[in-house]
Design an enzyme around this catalytic site. Structure first.
Site, PDB file in Angstrom:
ATOM      1  N   GLU A 179       0.885  -1.172   0.000  1.00 50.00           N
ATOM      2  CA  GLU A 179       0.000   0.000   0.000  1.00 50.00           C
ATOM      3  C   GLU A 179       0.909   1.205   0.000  1.00 50.00           C
ATOM      4  OE1 GLU A 179      -1.491   3.218   0.744  1.00 50.00           O
ATOM      5  OE2 GLU A 179      -1.866   2.567   2.803  1.00 50.00           O
ATOM      6  N   CYS A 220      -2.477   8.782   2.844  1.00 50.82           N
ATOM      7  CA  CYS A 220      -2.405   8.256   1.476  1.00 50.82           C
ATOM      8  C   CYS A 220      -3.699   8.502   0.715  1.00 50.82           C
ATOM      9  CB  CYS A 220      -2.103   6.756   1.512  1.00 50.82           C
ATOM     10  SG  CYS A 220      -0.494   6.354   2.223  1.00 50.82           S
TER      11      CYS A 220
END
Length: 460
Positions: free
Chosen positions: A230, A264
């Site tokens: 990720e 993010c």
């Protein structure tokens, strides 16, 4: 062995010092993890679920103390830290509550046998390389499903987070997890290649930078091991009409500036139709320019410090370069604040060259990029003009239009009329430079499970 210090970004001063493991420690760490995992996988589902349930309770009971820890470590505002801890508790609780459902055998057509089914078996020891921006949450979404499954875990957290990373281990053991099943280690990034390559490590999960992700994937692939990545994001926030526009823009500012922009899935790029541009520019200029910056424990602060002075300086430098090169126009903010600590002015940029560094690559800080689109088609094109593919956002009162535009977003996740609607039971992950694999929900269990096929046939 080397040492490192906790650097408080609110003050700019060093605090406690910690010692990293030596390369020679790896054998003992992984031998212990391997032995502990063999026992843990044999415990009942009920026992594993009970540990997760008790873990959730401890996070709730100690939320104020734990919030102060990450305030000191990476500058998260107190109320946002408390919110993170609430999410952590929900994740552990969700996996406890759904344990039997998640680990149930999957029955398949017998196809000539008495019974055919697939059982989810643990892989062994999973290495987790975690980032500093959500110190407890990032660990929880990796740890909860894997501990329920029966894997053992070795955590290499960011060096910014020595206290919270150890707390993750201590809380699990306080909740009844046997020693060795979850091990926090203080290690450098350069030591991870040997861990990943070691045959006692079955798989690796990384949340972090693209550079780190590339290195981890390469080593894992060379040794035939599953990896989950990720990485970053350059998420678009597409506004298609003026329905409750001020409320929509308020949500954008809140989502973009939360955690000092260090998320993010924060919507970095806001894309509005031409007829909404002037109103949007005026609103964002006023709101972003008026955000109060302060330390993690200042109750009236809206934006905290960045994680480090070097992180602040990197972003401020990129903004200055973009302005000097004509790659963007700085409408408000973007400069370092003249005070001790890692503080900067929240910024709004317009007229961004999408091919430039500032338009192409993730800005991990309190910086908003405003784009205008002539029509819906151009809005979609701008949104998808990125190598990342983590999250995306679409706002419109016309749900048919919103769903159509959302279906064209090239991302792992799209929220319609929501500013980040994640939940423990929903998948989390991206595509492209944002990585691969999915966490949370049943996907979090499946990523590091051996999908073990059984066919049972009568003896001849």
């Amino acid at each position: 062995m080397t040492t490192f210090a906790l650097e408080n970004p609110s003050t700019g001063r060093s605090e406690e010092t910690f010692t990293r493991i030596s390369d020679a420690d790896r054998d003992a760490i992984l031998d212990r993890s391997t032995a502990a995992q063999r026992d843990w996988r044999r415990t009942s589902i009920e026992e594993r679920a009970a540990v997760l349930c008790r873990t959730a309770g401890i996070y709730r009971e100690r939320q104020d103390e734990l919030a102060a820890v990450i305030g000191r470590e990476m500058g998260k505002l107190r109320r946002q830290a408390v919110g993170e801890l609430g999410t952590v508790a929900k994740i552990y609780e969700w996996y406890a509550d759904h344990a039997h459902e998640l680990l149930a055998d999957r029955e398949l057509p017998a196809a000539g046998s008495i019974r055919t089914f697939v059982r989810k078996d643990p892989l062994g020891t999973v290495l987790g390389i975690m980032p500093w921006n959500y110190p407890y949450y990032q660990v929880a979404r990796w740890a909860a499903p894997n501990l329920l499954l029966g894997n053992a875990l070795v955590l290499k957290h960011a060096s910014l987070c020595p206290l919270s990373s150890q707390a993750c281990q201590d809380i699990l053991e306080e909740a009844g997890l046997p020693e060795g099943v979850f091990r926090n280690i203080y290690a450098s990034g350069s030591q991870m290649e040997a861990f990943i390559a070691d045959p006692r490590v079955a798989a690796v999960s990384l949340t972090g930078s693209e550079e780190a992700g590339s290195a981890v994937a390469k080593t894992a692939g060379e040794h035939y091991k599953k990896s989950l990545l990720e990485l970053g994001g350059n998420d678009p926030f597409v506004v298609l009409d003026d329905h409750h526009l001020d409320q929509v823009l308020r949500r954008y500012v809140g989502a973009r500036m939360s955690n000092a922009g260090q998320s993010c899935t924060a919507p970095k790029r806001i894309i509005v139709l031409e007829e909404l541009y002037d109103r949007t520019l005026e609103y964002l200029t006023d709101k972003i320019g008026g955000l109060r910056v302060g330390a993690w424990d200042e109750e009236d602060a809206k934006v905290g410090p960045l994680s480090s002075i070097s992180a602040r300086d990197e972003i401020v430098g990129r903004i200055a370069d973009a302005a000097a090169n004509g790659d963007a126009r700085v409408v408000v903010g973007g400069r370092a604040l003249d005070r001790e600590g890692a503080y900067m002015e929240p910024a709004l940029l317009t007229d961004v060259d999408p091919r430039s560094d500032i338009g192409r690559n993730e800005i991990f800080g309190p910086v908003a990029l405003l784009y205008r689109a002539a029509d819906v088609e151009e809005a979609v094109a701008i949104a998808n003009d990125t190598d990342y593919g983590l999250g995306s956002y679409v706002y419109s009162a016309d749900l048919d239009l919103a769903r159509d535009v959302a279906s064209r977003m090239e991302a792992g996740m799209t929220w319609i009329n929501e500013a980040g609607g994640g939940a423990p039971g929903l998948p989390f992950g991206g595509i492209g430079r944002s990585g691969y694999g999915r966490e949370l929900g049943h996907w979090g269990v499946d990523e590091f499970a051996n999908e073990h096929l059984f066919r049972v046939t009568a003896a001849p």
